[in-house]
Design an enzyme around this catalytic site. Structure first.
Site, PDB file in Angstrom:
ATOM      1  N   ASP A  44       6.903   4.814  -2.276  1.00 25.64           N
ATOM      2  CA  ASP A  44       5.935   4.445  -2.557  1.00 25.64           C
ATOM      3  C   ASP A  44       6.911   3.390  -3.196  1.00 25.64           C
ATOM      4  OD1 ASP A  44       3.170   6.018  -2.068  1.00 25.64           O
ATOM      5  OD2 ASP A  44       4.274   7.063  -3.727  1.00 25.64           O
ATOM      6  N   ILE A 162      -5.506   6.058  -9.023  1.00 22.63           N
ATOM      7  CA  ILE A 162      -3.951   5.648  -8.869  1.00 22.63           C
ATOM      8  C   ILE A 162      -3.512   4.529  -7.573  1.00 22.63           C
ATOM      9  CG2 ILE A 162      -3.470   8.117  -9.162  1.00 22.63           C
ATOM     10  CD1 ILE A 162      -3.469   8.334  -6.056  1.00 22.63           C
ATOM     11  N   GLU A 165      -1.647  -2.242  -8.616  1.00 26.56           N
ATOM     12  CA  GLU A 165      -1.399  -3.127  -7.171  1.00 26.56           C
ATOM     13  C   GLU A 165      -1.682  -4.617  -8.319  1.00 26.56           C
ATOM     14  OE1 GLU A 165      -0.135  -6.548  -4.511  1.00 26.56           O
ATOM     15  OE2 GLU A 165       1.149  -4.533  -5.061  1.00 26.56           O
ATOM     16  N   SER A 180      -7.219   5.678  -3.431  1.00 28.22           N
ATOM     17  CA  SER A 180      -6.796   6.918  -3.364  1.00 28.22           C
ATOM     18  C   SER A 180      -7.943   7.374  -2.504  1.00 28.22           C
ATOM     19  CB  SER A 180      -5.422   6.816  -3.627  1.00 28.22           C
ATOM     20  OG  SER A 180      -5.586   8.283  -3.200  1.00 28.22           O
ATOM     21  N   PHE A 181      -8.873   7.414  -1.635  1.00 32.55           N
ATOM     22  CA  PHE A 181      -9.470   8.501  -0.730  1.00 32.55           C
ATOM     23  C   PHE A 181     -10.965   8.346  -1.877  1.00 32.55           C
ATOM     24  CE2 PHE A 181      -5.923  10.439   0.439  1.00 32.55           C
ATOM     25  CZ  PHE A 181      -5.923  10.935   1.937  1.00 32.55           C
ATOM     26  N   GLU A 215      -5.242   4.193   0.714  1.00 35.10           N
ATOM     27  CA  GLU A 215      -5.014   4.240  -0.440  1.00 35.10           C
ATOM     28  C   GLU A 215      -3.567   3.485   0.041  1.00 35.10           C
ATOM     29  OE1 GLU A 215      -3.548   8.077  -1.140  1.00 35.10           O
ATOM     30  OE2 GLU A 215      -2.266   7.778   0.285  1.00 35.10           O
ATOM     31  N   ASP A 287       4.230  -2.651  -0.273  1.00 33.63           N
ATOM     32  CA  ASP A 287       3.788  -3.839  -1.048  1.00 33.63           C
ATOM     33  C   ASP A 287       4.591  -4.906   0.002  1.00 33.63           C
ATOM     34  OD1 ASP A 287       3.519  -4.576  -3.256  1.00 33.63           O
ATOM     35  OD2 ASP A 287       5.283  -3.811  -4.121  1.00 33.63           O
TER      36      ASP A 287
END
Length: 323
Positions: A44, A162, A165, A180-181, A215, A287
């Site tokens: 990540d 979560i 950005e 996420s999801f 996500e 990213d």
């Protein structure tokens, strides 16, 4: 979501790799699309340059406390720095009673004279999660100030707080994307002083027919369009990971984001940018850096499926991202 539980299990074998350094083929190639791949664990990723030094931050390893930090003066020889948040903050347990000792999926940006660091704490397999914020005037000197809670989610919410950005619209206003999801990726405008939400919550991407498997949003503004990238499918399972990077674009930061075929990303749309190859499995957790660099992790099939940092220049000449 459940990815983090798998990721924690996956990292139990990784402690022997911590002394290794990242090695890139070039510090800042002007034209070569592929910078290189790391020989070190990073998941990540987010990356930023302060002065002459590059910093790469990522999800903390099971063997460490806090967010993982790497530093390089030439993008060839990297050293592991002291993690951020080696001591848990007291407020985390107020919102996420069962959070782990590490934090997830950071994002770092420079704005208004400060470095702003967003990160996640969560409980495995649920959307009991929180996004936190820290600030500093210098990465190298540390001194991170806890700015507290940004946004949280519980079982009563249809989203998961979560994968934050920090991004900016064409007028320079800050926004936060996350998700996420569950019901997918959300976007909210931020106050320029507090860097916390001050407006409505917008839905900008979802996968209603794929188990909600997306996500890790990242956004950039290029040539009149906002581009949204997300990660589809399953991460954190070594060479069996099916993660892939997908994208769409919009004239408005709040959407609708459409892929190259014209399908809305709220309806599961997304053109695939990178689905990996024989060596690099499950690329994602991406990213966009400075609008023209893409960092992401992928699992090295030639090295026991260890997740490593990959960096590419992004090409926008066609009106869509490529490398």
């Amino acid at each position: 979501m459940k990815k983090k539980k798998t990721w924690k299990r996956f990292l139990h074998f990784s402690s022997a790799a911590l002394a290794a350094g990242l090695i890139f083929t070039s510090a800042a190639p002007a034209e070569a699309a592929f910078w290189g791949a790391s020989n070190e664990l990073l998941h990540d990723p987010t990356m930023i340059k302060e002065g002459s030094s590059w910093y790469a931050l990522g999800t903390g390893l099971t063997e460490e406390r806090g967010l993982r930090v790497l530093k390089s003066s030439d993008a060839k020889n990297w050293t592991v720095q002291k993690s951020i948040f080696t001591t848990p903050l007291s407020w985390w347990s107020n919102y996420v009673p069962n959070y782990g000792q590490n934090q997830w999926a950071p994002d770092i940006q420079y704005y208004n004279g400060k470095y702003w660091l967003y990160y996640s704490v969560s409980s495995f397999g649920s959307n009991t999660s929180a996004i936190g914020l820290a600030s500093s005037t210098s990465i190298s000197s540390g001194g991170w100030k806890d700015e507290g809670l940004v946004i949280r989610s519980t079982s009563s919410n249809n989203y998961n707080a979560i994968d934050p950005e920090l991004t900016f619209d064409k007028d320079g206003n800050p926004w936060l994307a996350f998700g996420s999801f569950w019901s997918g990726i959300k976007l909210t405008k931020l106050d320029k002083s507090t860097m916390k939400p001050t407006g409505s919550l917008y839905s900008i991407a979802a996968r209603p027919n794929n188990g909600g498997a997306l996500e890790a949003p990242t956004l950039t503004y290029q040539n009149g369009y906002y581009y949204l990238m997300v990660s589809f499918d399953k991460c954190c399972d070594g060479v069996n990971s099916t993660y892939k990077i997908a994208y769409g674009r919009s004239k408005s930061i709040t959407g609708p984001y459409l892929d190259k075929s014209g399908k809305s990303m709220l309806e599961g749309g997304g053109t695939i940018l990178d689905s990996g190859n024989d060596q690099w499995k499950g690329p994602g957790g991406q990213d966009i850096v400075n609008g023209n660099i893409l960092v992401r992790h992928a699992y090295d099939a030639n090295d026991n499926g260890i997740p490593k940092l990959l960096i590419n220049d992004l090409n926008w000449s066609s009106g869509w991202p490529s490398y």
